[in-house]
Design an enzyme around this catalytic site. Structure first.
Site, PDB file in Angstrom:
ATOM      1  CG  ASN A  86      -1.946   1.099   1.177  1.00  0.00           C
ATOM      2  OD1 ASN A  86      -1.978   1.893   0.237  1.00  0.00           O
ATOM      3  ND2 ASN A  86      -2.786   1.163   2.193  1.00  0.00           N
ATOM      4  CG  ASP A 141      -5.794   2.803   1.538  1.00  0.00           C
ATOM      5  OD1 ASP A 141      -5.122   2.534   0.532  1.00  0.00           O
ATOM      6  OD2 ASP A 141      -5.321   2.876   2.681  1.00  0.00           O
ATOM      7  N   GLY A 155      -5.977  -2.448   0.044  1.00  0.00           N
ATOM      8  CA  GLY A 155      -5.359  -1.124  -0.094  1.00  0.00           C
ATOM      9  C   GLY A 155      -4.081  -1.063  -0.913  1.00  0.00           C
ATOM     10  CG  ASP A 164      -9.064 -14.272 -17.042  1.00  0.00           C
ATOM     11  OD1 ASP A 164      -8.310 -14.797 -16.209  1.00  0.00           O
ATOM     12  OD2 ASP A 164     -10.306 -14.297 -16.958  1.00  0.00           O
ATOM     13  CD  GLU A 195      -6.639 -18.424 -16.583  1.00  0.00           C
ATOM     14  OE1 GLU A 195      -6.604 -18.775 -15.401  1.00  0.00           O
ATOM     15  OE2 GLU A 195      -7.596 -17.780 -17.070  1.00  0.00           O
TER      16      GLU A 195
HETATM   17 CA    CA Z   1      -3.753   2.413  -1.318  1.00  0.00          CA
END
Ligand code: CA
Length: 614
Positions: A136, A142, A161, A328, A357
């Site tokens: 973070n 956040d 976060g 993906d 993938e």
């Molecule tokens: Ca953050």
């Protein structure tokens, strides 16, 4: 005075009318792309009957198409690379008895050597990390007003976060480790109430999630990563979007997504793509079923959507200066559309690399998806790199197994897998890995046995292909996926301000963490300098007594790898390897520097790997 009033009136009108246009995607483009065509998606209230005009040298409107919703126009431009200059121009959207709408559009100059950009290769080791769980770097992002899910580190499927700045702050760590490329799980916006941290339910294909940072911060991260000599691979999803994607409330076409009378999930049966016995409903459910109730299945057969999607992929490569894409759920998409997508990208960037993938557990079916595969269906994917899930599953299991020479367990299992390599069109473009964010953590599987981890990594770093490692394992992180995905996607210790351990520095790591890290760092940094590992040939020998021996070699160098998976020390007679040793009588272990005499026999301790430079 009069002039001023007119100016004011014009300003008010143009502001009011601009608000009618909600989106133009892509928001900008470049001059000098190999493909001169560009499809603009314009979204705005009741714009479908408008006629579009552009007066800019070298830019021609080829066609304008309405959608089913009255709030879209698809405008296809042709940009003449010889005439069009970088710059801004106006597009006028006209309709009788209505005010004109003006859209300002920009064509940018391409970066130098953009088309020649180098993709990731077998020279690289890829470090896979989850941005929400790594570090973070910016607590200010956040929680974001526009995003309903807020930070909550107490739940393992919550947002924790982590962000782009957290990765930038620890580039030196990844560099010291010896990784040369970074693959982050998706950074694109996932605007949903919960379970958004993983990134695979995108709500805006052109925007970085504000809890990770901005588009500009992402491009800045790529730039800094390049300055550190590392490459960046972006994670993309074309099979599905998030239920809160902006277009879900106003689909351009009914078939923009696959719609079912009632929620129908994919059956995850990749085999249906090729299965001559497969029922139509199984095929349809595999390709068109939703990945999850919160992930609508996108329709790659809708030409407007598919052009939109191809362009957004190219937009990110050009905008953020990428070296690769990880796509993906590759086989869940329409196969022909994917072939078109991969071709469009590699036509534009011939040295670029894309890995699909391919979560399939037999070599034949994985090889089917690689470019130039020879298959009875004559399918041509154009996809350069596939993921070797067969080897992945074997690495997680074989070091816990011991069996007779005729059993497909332990070292025999590895040997038998490598013996199937004739099926792959390009061995250097296999992504090889022991684990990722969707699998059990390797150290959990090994119950914290560092010797097994060392054997597995010695194998991974000396096999053919492009090794990918998973964040945290290099410091011995464990975690049991049987309890939930979040348990293999833990926060990296040291990534949060009050963490009791900072594993980003040697001083902050425990002695055990340092033993893991130092081993990995030495091995990866050694691999960097070894073309014989990157592209050399391979000869292997049938395992005996749970010992697997193989050689990597080119014209200049020769490496002998010995994996002793047995629970006792083993002594091998070296004359069996004469054709590979070719007269060489000694080798130096790259990890310890110890010299080994190979003239008659060699003894390897139990649960040990030796990588010998001959
Ligand atoms: Ca953050």
């Amino acid at each position: 005075m009069i002039k001023k009033s007119i100016l004011l009136l014009v300003t008010i009108i143009s502001l009011g009318l601009s608000a009618q246009i909600e989106r133009v995607e892509p928001a900008f483009w470049w001059v000098g792309m190999k493909n001169p065509q560009l499809q603009l998606l314009i979204h705005g209230t009741e714009i479908c009957n408008r006629k579009v005009e552009i007066g800019y040298p070298g830019v021609k409107i080829l066609k304008t198409n309405r959608a089913c919703s009255p709030n879209y126009l698809f405008v296809t431009l042709e940009i003449d690379a010889k005439i069009a200059k970088a710059g801004k121009f106006d597009m006028l959207l006209k309709q009788p008895e209505k005010q004109d709408i003006t859209i300002s559009y920009e064509l940018k100059q391409r970066q130098k050597n953009s088309a020649e950009r180098q993709g990731f290769t077998s020279d690289d080791v890829i470090y896979l990390l989850m941005p929400d769980r790594f570090a973070n770097g910016d607590p200010k992002n956040d929680n974001i007003d526009s995003q309903p899910e807020k930070m909550n580190r107490s739940i393992n499927y919550g947002r924790h976060g982590g962000d782009i700045k957290g990765i930038v702050d620890h580039l030196d760590y990844i560099k010291d480790l010896g990784a040369t490329a970074i693959w982050c799980t998706p950074v694109q916006e996932n605007n949903f109430e919960k379970y958004t941290y993983h990134g695979y339910a995108m709500s805006d294909f052109y925007k970085v999630d504000p809890r990770f940072g901005s588009n500009g911060e992402y491009a800045g991260f790529v730039k800094k990563t390049h300055e550190n000599g590392l490459k960046v691979i972006m994670d993309m999803v074309s099979n599905h979007c998030g239920i809160w994607t902006w277009w879900m409330s106003d689909l351009p076409f009914e078939d923009w997504i696959h719609q079912w009378p009632a929620l129908t999930r994919t059956n995850h049966k990749a085999s249906t793509i090729k299965d001559i016995h497969a029922s139509k409903i199984d095929k349809k459910q595999y390709s068109d079923g939703w990945f999850d109730s919160s992930m609508p299945d996108l329709n790659q057969k809708n030409p407007y959507f598919w052009t939109y999607y191809i362009q957004q992929s190219i937009w990110w490569i050009e905008f953020a200066d990428l070296n690769g894409i990880r796509m993906d759920t590759y086989p869940y998409n329409d196969p022909d559309a994917m072939a078109q997508w991969a071709k469009a990208i590699t036509d534009e960037y011939p040295n670029f690399n894309i890995v699909g993938e391919t979560t399939i557990f037999n070599t034949t079916d994985i090889a089917f998806w690689q470019k130039n595969s020879v298959n009875p269906l004559k399918y041509q994917s154009n996809l350069p790199t596939v993921m070797d899930f067969v080897l992945q599953r074997a690495i997680q299991n074989c070091f816990n197994e011991h069996g007779k020479s005729w059993e497909d367990v332990g070292m025999n299992r590895l040997y038998n897998i490598i013996a199937n390599d004739y099926l792959y069109p390009d061995l250097n473009n296999l992504l090889i890995f022991a684990e990722n964010h969707d699998t059990q953590r390797l150290n959990e599987k090994f119950n914290g046995d560092i010797n097994k981890f060392k054997m597995a990594m010695s194998l991974l770093m000396t096999e053919r292909g492009i090794p990918q490692i998973y964040y945290g394992s290099e410091i011995g992180m464990r975690g049991n996926i049987d309890k939930g995905d979040g348990f293999v996607r833990q926060d990296f210790p040291g990534g949060w301000a009050n963490d009791s351990i900072n594993a980003f520095s040697a001083k902050g790591r425990t002695s055990v963490q340092n033993e893991y890290f130092n081993f990995m760092s030495k091995l990866l940094n050694w691999r960097k300098t070894k073309p014989v590992i990157h592209t050399g040939l391979l000869t292997h020998y049938a395992p005996e007594n749970d010992v697997y021996v193989y050689f990597r070699y080119n014209e200049k160098e020769k490496i002998m790898v010995i994996l002793n998976n047995s629970e006792t020390d083993q002594t091998l007679k070296t004359d069996r390897f004469a054709e590979s040793l070719d007269g060489k009588t000694s080798g130096t272990d790259v990890m310890t520097g110890k010299k080994y005499d190979l003239s008659t026999v060699i003894t390897i301790p139990k649960t040990t790997a030796l990588i010998l430079e001959l």
